[in-house]
Write a protein that holds these residues in place. Structure first.
Motif, PDB file in Angstrom:
ATOM      1  N   ALA A 195       0.853  -1.192   0.000  1.00  0.00           N
ATOM      2  CA  ALA A 195       0.000   0.000   0.000  1.00  0.00           C
ATOM      3  C   ALA A 195       0.886   1.238   0.000  1.00  0.00           C
ATOM      4  CB  ALA A 195      -0.904  -0.013   1.224  1.00  0.00           C
ATOM      5  N   GLY A 196       0.590   2.179  -0.902  1.00  0.00           N
ATOM      6  CA  GLY A 196       1.387   3.394  -1.000  1.00  0.00           C
ATOM      7  C   GLY A 196       2.399   3.355  -2.133  1.00  0.00           C
ATOM      8  N   ASP A 197       2.587   2.166  -2.743  1.00  0.00           N
ATOM      9  CA  ASP A 197       3.506   2.088  -3.887  1.00  0.00           C
ATOM     10  C   ASP A 197       2.859   2.698  -5.132  1.00  0.00           C
ATOM     11  OD1 ASP A 197       5.434   0.870  -2.397  1.00  0.00           O
ATOM     12  OD2 ASP A 197       5.041  -1.164  -3.140  1.00  0.00           O
ATOM     13  N   ARG A 198       3.698   3.238  -5.994  1.00  0.00           N
ATOM     14  CA  ARG A 198       3.191   3.870  -7.214  1.00  0.00           C
ATOM     15  C   ARG A 198       2.566   2.845  -8.165  1.00  0.00           C
ATOM     16  NH1 ARG A 198       8.266   7.764  -8.998  1.00  0.00           N
ATOM     17  NH2 ARG A 198       8.438   8.967  -7.060  1.00  0.00           N
ATOM     18  N   ILE A 199       1.519   3.267  -8.843  1.00  0.00           N
ATOM     19  CA  ILE A 199       0.935   2.436  -9.895  1.00  0.00           C
ATOM     20  C   ILE A 199       1.784   2.564 -11.156  1.00  0.00           C
ATOM     21  CG2 ILE A 199      -1.087   2.100 -11.368  1.00  0.00           C
ATOM     22  CD1 ILE A 199      -2.818   3.061  -9.044  1.00  0.00           C
ATOM     23  N   PHE A 200       2.132   3.802 -11.514  1.00  0.00           N
ATOM     24  CA  PHE A 200       3.074   4.077 -12.604  1.00  0.00           C
ATOM     25  C   PHE A 200       4.281   4.801 -12.013  1.00  0.00           C
ATOM     26  CE2 PHE A 200      -1.045   4.173 -15.040  1.00  0.00           C
ATOM     27  CZ  PHE A 200      -0.815   3.019 -15.768  1.00  0.00           C
ATOM     28  N   THR A 201       5.444   4.399 -12.443  1.00  0.00           N
ATOM     29  CA  THR A 201       6.654   5.028 -11.891  1.00  0.00           C
ATOM     30  C   THR A 201       6.726   6.515 -12.217  1.00  0.00           C
ATOM     31  OG1 THR A 201       7.855   4.362 -13.897  1.00  0.00           O
ATOM     32  CG2 THR A 201       7.974   2.886 -11.987  1.00  0.00           C
ATOM     33  N   ALA A 202       6.024   6.946 -13.285  1.00  0.00           N
ATOM     34  CA  ALA A 202       6.077   8.356 -13.685  1.00  0.00           C
ATOM     35  C   ALA A 202       5.232   9.239 -12.783  1.00  0.00           C
ATOM     36  CB  ALA A 202       5.610   8.496 -15.141  1.00  0.00           C
ATOM     37  N   VAL A 203       4.370   8.616 -11.953  1.00  0.00           N
ATOM     38  CA  VAL A 203       3.467   9.413 -11.105  1.00  0.00           C
ATOM     39  C   VAL A 203       3.575   8.919  -9.664  1.00  0.00           C
ATOM     40  CG1 VAL A 203       1.082  10.112 -10.702  1.00  0.00           C
ATOM     41  CG2 VAL A 203       1.876   9.702 -13.036  1.00  0.00           C
ATOM     42  N   ASP A 204       3.907   9.844  -8.771  1.00  0.00           N
ATOM     43  CA  ASP A 204       4.007   9.446  -7.368  1.00  0.00           C
ATOM     44  C   ASP A 204       2.806   9.883  -6.545  1.00  0.00           C
ATOM     45  OD1 ASP A 204       4.361  12.158  -7.218  1.00  0.00           O
ATOM     46  OD2 ASP A 204       6.408  12.089  -6.437  1.00  0.00           O
ATOM     47  N   SER A 205       1.881  10.602  -7.166  1.00  0.00           N
ATOM     48  CA  SER A 205       0.735  11.113  -6.406  1.00  0.00           C
ATOM     49  C   SER A 205      -0.411  10.105  -6.316  1.00  0.00           C
ATOM     50  CB  SER A 205       0.227  12.415  -7.032  1.00  0.00           C
ATOM     51  OG  SER A 205      -0.149  12.204  -8.385  1.00  0.00           O
ATOM     52  N   ILE A 206      -0.452   9.137  -7.234  1.00  0.00           N
ATOM     53  CA  ILE A 206      -1.519   8.124  -7.218  1.00  0.00           C
ATOM     54  C   ILE A 206      -0.865   6.774  -6.936  1.00  0.00           C
ATOM     55  CG2 ILE A 206      -3.438   7.069  -8.457  1.00  0.00           C
ATOM     56  CD1 ILE A 206      -3.773  10.057  -8.000  1.00  0.00           C
ATOM     57  N   THR A 207      -1.279   6.153  -5.823  1.00  0.00           N
ATOM     58  CA  THR A 207      -0.646   4.897  -5.395  1.00  0.00           C
ATOM     59  C   THR A 207      -1.709   3.829  -5.115  1.00  0.00           C
ATOM     60  OG1 THR A 207      -0.699   5.576  -3.074  1.00  0.00           O
ATOM     61  CG2 THR A 207       1.274   6.153  -4.357  1.00  0.00           C
ATOM     62  N   TYR A 208      -1.237   2.620  -4.948  1.00  0.00           N
ATOM     63  CA  TYR A 208      -2.158   1.530  -4.558  1.00  0.00           C
ATOM     64  C   TYR A 208      -2.607   1.758  -3.118  1.00  0.00           C
ATOM     65  CZ  TYR A 208      -0.982  -1.247  -8.697  1.00  0.00           C
ATOM     66  OH  TYR A 208      -0.822  -1.705  -9.977  1.00  0.00           O
ATOM     67  N   PRO A 209      -3.922   1.664  -2.860  1.00  0.00           N
ATOM     68  CA  PRO A 209      -4.406   1.901  -1.493  1.00  0.00           C
ATOM     69  C   PRO A 209      -4.209   0.705  -0.560  1.00  0.00           C
ATOM     70  CG  PRO A 209      -6.240   1.417  -2.951  1.00  0.00           C
ATOM     71  CD  PRO A 209      -5.021   1.456  -3.819  1.00  0.00           C
ATOM     72  N   GLU A 210      -3.767  -0.413  -1.088  1.00  0.00           N
ATOM     73  CA  GLU A 210      -3.569  -1.621  -0.278  1.00  0.00           C
ATOM     74  C   GLU A 210      -2.498  -2.491  -0.942  1.00  0.00           C
ATOM     75  OE1 GLU A 210      -7.193  -3.926  -0.274  1.00  0.00           O
ATOM     76  OE2 GLU A 210      -7.650  -3.331  -2.329  1.00  0.00           O
ATOM     77  N   ASP A 211      -2.083  -3.539  -0.257  1.00  0.00           N
ATOM     78  CA  ASP A 211      -1.099  -4.459  -0.828  1.00  0.00           C
ATOM     79  C   ASP A 211      -1.708  -5.184  -2.027  1.00  0.00           C
ATOM     80  OD1 ASP A 211       0.467  -3.675   1.265  1.00  0.00           O
ATOM     81  OD2 ASP A 211       0.264  -5.529   2.413  1.00  0.00           O
TER      82      ASP A 211
END
Length: 233
Positions: free
Chosen positions: A131-147
């Motif tokens: 949880a908190g890891d980036r979905i796309f490496t180019a964007v750090d503002s939108i992350t996975y909300p869970e593992d």
């Protein structure tokens, strides 16, 4: 005891003789009718008795036949259940010795058909994200909300329009939450800037949905695992 006289000493009748009833026609007619009635009644009772006995006999036979059918049906159902239980046990025995995680991966792949197994390079990569890891490496503002777990494979045999990656989180009780990853083609035409990647990542989070994972047939699960190599990254 003095007998009653019907004639005097001169032979003249002094009283009439009583008539014998059995000499009257009406007497014999009544007697005959009584005999007929009694005989008919006896025959009727005999017939009724026979009918009752036959009905009881038929009823007993029907009950016996019904019980026989019930017993046969019960025995058949019992045998079928035993056979079914035996088949289920044999099916479950197929998966003994297989890794439980790979069984889960195979079930998800069978249910979603993602990722497809590339016949040229039958490899499935397994990535774990917290949880908190980036979905796309180019964007750090939108992350996975869970593992989440990401399964993906090489695409040497399919179109870039095909989905080759699935991201999901485990919810328990056979349910998972799927995060729908766009195809390579969609990403290539829609994501040119950082803002584009941000919007795509937001769509992935917003469109996540929960679903139940079909347990699938054990022999199909074993076939998937036997035909691919899982590589953990």
């Amino acid at each position: 005891m003095t007998k009653k006289k019907y004639y005097d000493n001169d032979g003249n009748p002094i009283r009439s003789k009583p008539k014998k009833p059995f000499k009257k026609f009406s007497f014999w007619l009544i007697a005959i009718l009584m005999i007929v009635i009694i005989t008919f009644g006896a025959n009727t009772l005999t017939e009724k008795k026979d009918e009752v006995e036959q009905a009881v006999s038929n009823g007993t036979e029907n009950i016996n036949e019904s019980n026989k059918n019930v017993n046969e049906e019960s025995e058949t159902n019992s045998n079928e259940q035993k056979a079914s239980d035996g088949e289920d046990k044999l099916e479950q025995d197929i998966l003994k010795g297989y890794d439980q995680l790979e069984i889960d991966y195979a079930r998800i792949m069978l249910m979603t058909n993602v990722p497809k197994i590339d016949p040229i390079e039958p490899i499935i990569f397994v990535n774990k994200y917290s949880a908190g890891d980036r979905i796309f490496t180019a964007v750090d503002s939108i992350t996975y909300p869970e593992d989440v777990t990401v399964l993906w494979g090489p695409n040497n045999s399919y179109s870039n329009h095909d989905v080759t990656m699935i991201a999901y989180s485990t919810q328990g009780n056979g349910h998972i939450t799927i995060y729908p990853i766009p195809t390579e083609y969609e990403i290539s035409i829609e994501a040119e800037t950082e803002e584009d990647y941000r919007m795509l990542a937001q769509e992935i989070v917003d469109n996540a949905y929960s679903t139940y994972v079909d347990p699938s047939e054990p022999h199909l699960i074993a076939e998937v695992i036997d035909n691919v190599e899982f590589i953990y990254e």
